[in-house]
Enzyme design. Structure first.
Site, short mmCIF file in Angstrom:
data_model
loop_
_atom_site.label_atom_id
_atom_site.label_comp_id
_atom_site.label_asym_id
_atom_site.label_seq_id
_atom_site.Cartn_x
_atom_site.Cartn_y
_atom_site.Cartn_z
N ASN A 1 0.87 -1.19 0.00
CA ASN A 1 0.00 0.00 0.00
C ASN A 1 0.90 1.23 0.00
O ASN A 1 1.48 1.57 1.03
CB ASN A 1 -0.89 -0.04 1.26
CG ASN A 1 -1.73 1.22 1.39
OD1 ASN A 1 -1.84 2.02 0.45
ND2 ASN A 1 -2.32 1.40 2.56
N TRP A 2 0.99 1.86 -1.15
CA TRP A 2 1.92 2.99 -1.29
C TRP A 2 1.36 4.27 -0.68
O TRP A 2 2.05 5.28 -0.60
CB TRP A 2 2.25 3.23 -2.77
CG TRP A 2 2.99 2.09 -3.42
CD1 TRP A 2 3.36 0.90 -2.85
CD2 TRP A 2 3.45 2.03 -4.78
NE1 TRP A 2 4.01 0.10 -3.77
CE2 TRP A 2 4.09 0.78 -4.96
CE3 TRP A 2 3.38 2.91 -5.87
CZ2 TRP A 2 4.65 0.39 -6.18
CZ3 TRP A 2 3.93 2.52 -7.08
CH2 TRP A 2 4.57 1.27 -7.23
N LYS A 3 0.10 4.26 -0.31
CA LYS A 3 -0.57 5.45 0.27
C LYS A 3 -0.36 6.67 -0.63
O LYS A 3 -0.25 6.52 -1.85
CB LYS A 3 -0.06 5.69 1.69
CG LYS A 3 -0.10 4.42 2.55
CD LYS A 3 0.05 4.68 4.01
CE LYS A 3 0.19 3.36 4.74
NZ LYS A 3 0.04 3.48 6.17
N HIS B 1 -9.48 0.54 5.17
CA HIS B 1 -8.16 0.81 5.72
C HIS B 1 -8.30 1.78 6.89
O HIS B 1 -9.13 2.69 6.87
CB HIS B 1 -7.23 1.40 4.65
CG HIS B 1 -5.81 1.47 5.12
ND1 HIS B 1 -5.35 2.50 5.91
CD2 HIS B 1 -4.77 0.63 4.95
CE1 HIS B 1 -4.08 2.27 6.20
NE2 HIS B 1 -3.70 1.15 5.63
N GLU C 1 -6.73 4.27 7.88
CA GLU C 1 -6.63 5.72 7.61
C GLU C 1 -7.93 6.25 7.02
O GLU C 1 -8.30 7.40 7.23
CB GLU C 1 -5.41 5.99 6.70
CG GLU C 1 -4.12 5.88 7.50
CD GLU C 1 -2.94 5.31 6.74
OE1 GLU C 1 -2.93 5.38 5.50
OE2 GLU C 1 -2.03 4.77 7.40
N GLU D 1 -5.18 -5.25 10.87
CA GLU D 1 -4.17 -4.20 11.01
C GLU D 1 -4.46 -3.38 12.27
O GLU D 1 -5.28 -2.45 12.23
CB GLU D 1 -4.22 -3.26 9.80
CG GLU D 1 -3.97 -3.95 8.48
CD GLU D 1 -3.47 -2.95 7.45
OE1 GLU D 1 -2.31 -3.08 7.04
OE2 GLU D 1 -4.22 -2.03 7.10
N GLY E 1 2.32 2.31 10.63
CA GLY E 1 3.18 3.47 10.41
C GLY E 1 3.87 3.97 11.67
O GLY E 1 4.46 5.04 11.68
N SER F 1 3.55 -2.11 10.42
CA SER F 1 5.00 -2.04 10.58
C SER F 1 5.71 -3.37 10.31
O SER F 1 6.67 -3.72 10.99
CB SER F 1 5.36 -1.50 11.98
OG SER F 1 4.88 -0.17 12.13
N GLY G 1 2.75 -1.17 4.34
CA GLY G 1 2.74 0.25 3.99
C GLY G 1 4.14 0.75 3.71
O GLY G 1 4.70 0.57 2.62
N GLY G 2 4.76 1.36 4.72
CA GLY G 2 6.06 2.00 4.56
C GLY G 2 7.10 1.14 3.87
O GLY G 2 7.80 1.59 2.95
C1 PEP Z 1 -0.77 -0.11 5.95
O1 PEP Z 1 -0.80 1.01 5.45
O2 PEP Z 1 -1.68 -0.90 5.68
C2 PEP Z 1 0.34 -0.46 6.83
C3 PEP Z 1 0.32 -1.63 7.42
O3 PEP Z 1 1.35 0.48 6.99
P1 PEP Z 1 2.80 0.22 7.68
O4 PEP Z 1 3.33 -1.06 7.10
O5 PEP Z 1 3.60 1.42 7.28
O6 PEP Z 1 2.57 0.12 9.14
#
Ligand code: PEP
Length: 265
Positions: free
Chosen positions: A11-13, A103, A105, A175, A181, A221, A242-243
């Site tokens: 997930n590049w956000k 998600h 966010e 999640e 994040g 994470s 994500g990151g």
């Molecule tokens: C996500 O955006 O779904 C996520 C899990 O982010 P991160 O890996 O950065 O915690």
């Protein structure tokens, strides 16, 4: 016994620009091909909407067996006066195969309710897209001992009206909001406990057989250094990243960990 094929999504956000999105997609596709990942795992990437087409063209040209294309969100409406929204049909027009719904966010920053998440999930599945429904508790809810109740509410609400015939196209992502994040990861035991609870609920909602075939991804994470121990848990079938998905090498290392360590029911 049901087989569960490992699955990892990136997930590049709201990151990358046109050039770096294309370069990242190419790097992921090249590495996926080099490691023959498609033989062992499903991999998808979710660039920002506006770069989906550029990434699609890059993947089609260079890596027909590379990662599939996902979108970070989708409208529950088919078309019409919904300024700024993107429909399932528009995404399918760009060969998008997977969408994220719920998600954290979108739930906690944008304010999407369980009803909206459910409408998006049903609409995407009805349109023939694959859907990754995300659920997870906040830190406050975890500390209050509400983790299972919150996940149960979000899974029940998110899947209201979703028939068993759609389960082949569904993936769940657990999640925990406090791990997204933040650099904090759920321990493998805590993540496993939440996944097992969600799978038991799915068995209740559908059937034990269908639940044992459904993939439940962990997100929060995940990095190359912690992926293997998370994915070794019996009910963790891969990850939503994500990151760490913004770095092709790291993302592919996570995909390899899923291919090697995920439990195949
Ligand atoms: C996500 O955006 O779904 C996520 C899990 O982010 P991160 O890996 O950065 O915690």
């Amino acid at each position: 016994m049901t087989q569960r094929r490992p699955c990892v999504g990136g997930n590049w956000k709201m990151n990358t620009d046109r050039e770096s999105a294309v370069a990242l997609a190419r790097a992921v596709a090249n590495a996926a091909q080099e490691h023959k990942l498609e033989q062992h795992a499903d991999v998808f990437i979710c660039p920002p909407f506006v770069y989906l087409d550029a990434v699609r063209l890059e993947l089609e040209a260079d890596a027909p067996e590379g990662p599939t294309l996902g979108a970070q969100d989708v409208s529950e409406q088919p078309n019409g006066a919904f300024t700024g929204e993107i429909s399932s049909a528009m995404l399918q027009d760009l060969d998008v195969e997977m969408v994220l719904t719920g998600h954290s966010e979108r739930r906690h920053v944008i304010g999407e309710t369980d009803d909206v998440v459910n409408a998006k999930t049903r609409s995407a599945l009805d349109a023939g897209l694959m859907c990754c429904l995300c659920v997870g508790e906040t830190l406050q809810q975890r500390e209050a001992g509400d983790t299972d109740r919150v996940n149960e509410t979000q899974v029940r609400a998110g899947l209201a009206g979703v028939g068993a015939h759609h389960l082949d196209s569904l993936v769940i992502a657990y999640e925990p909001v406090w791990a997204i994040g933040t650099g904090r990861t759920a321990t493998p035991d805590d993540a496993q406990a939440a996944h097992a609870h969600i799978r038991a609920l799915l068995a209740d909602l559908y059937s034990p057989d269908l639940a044992s075939g459904l993939r439940i991804l962990y997100g929060g994470s995940v990095k190359p250094g912690n992926a293997a121990e998370l994915f070794a848990q019996p009910d963790i079938d891969g990850g939503l990243i994500g990151g760490a998905s913004l770095d092709a090498e790291g993302f592919i290392a996570i995909c390899q960990a899923a291919a090697q360590t995920c439990h195949h029911a």
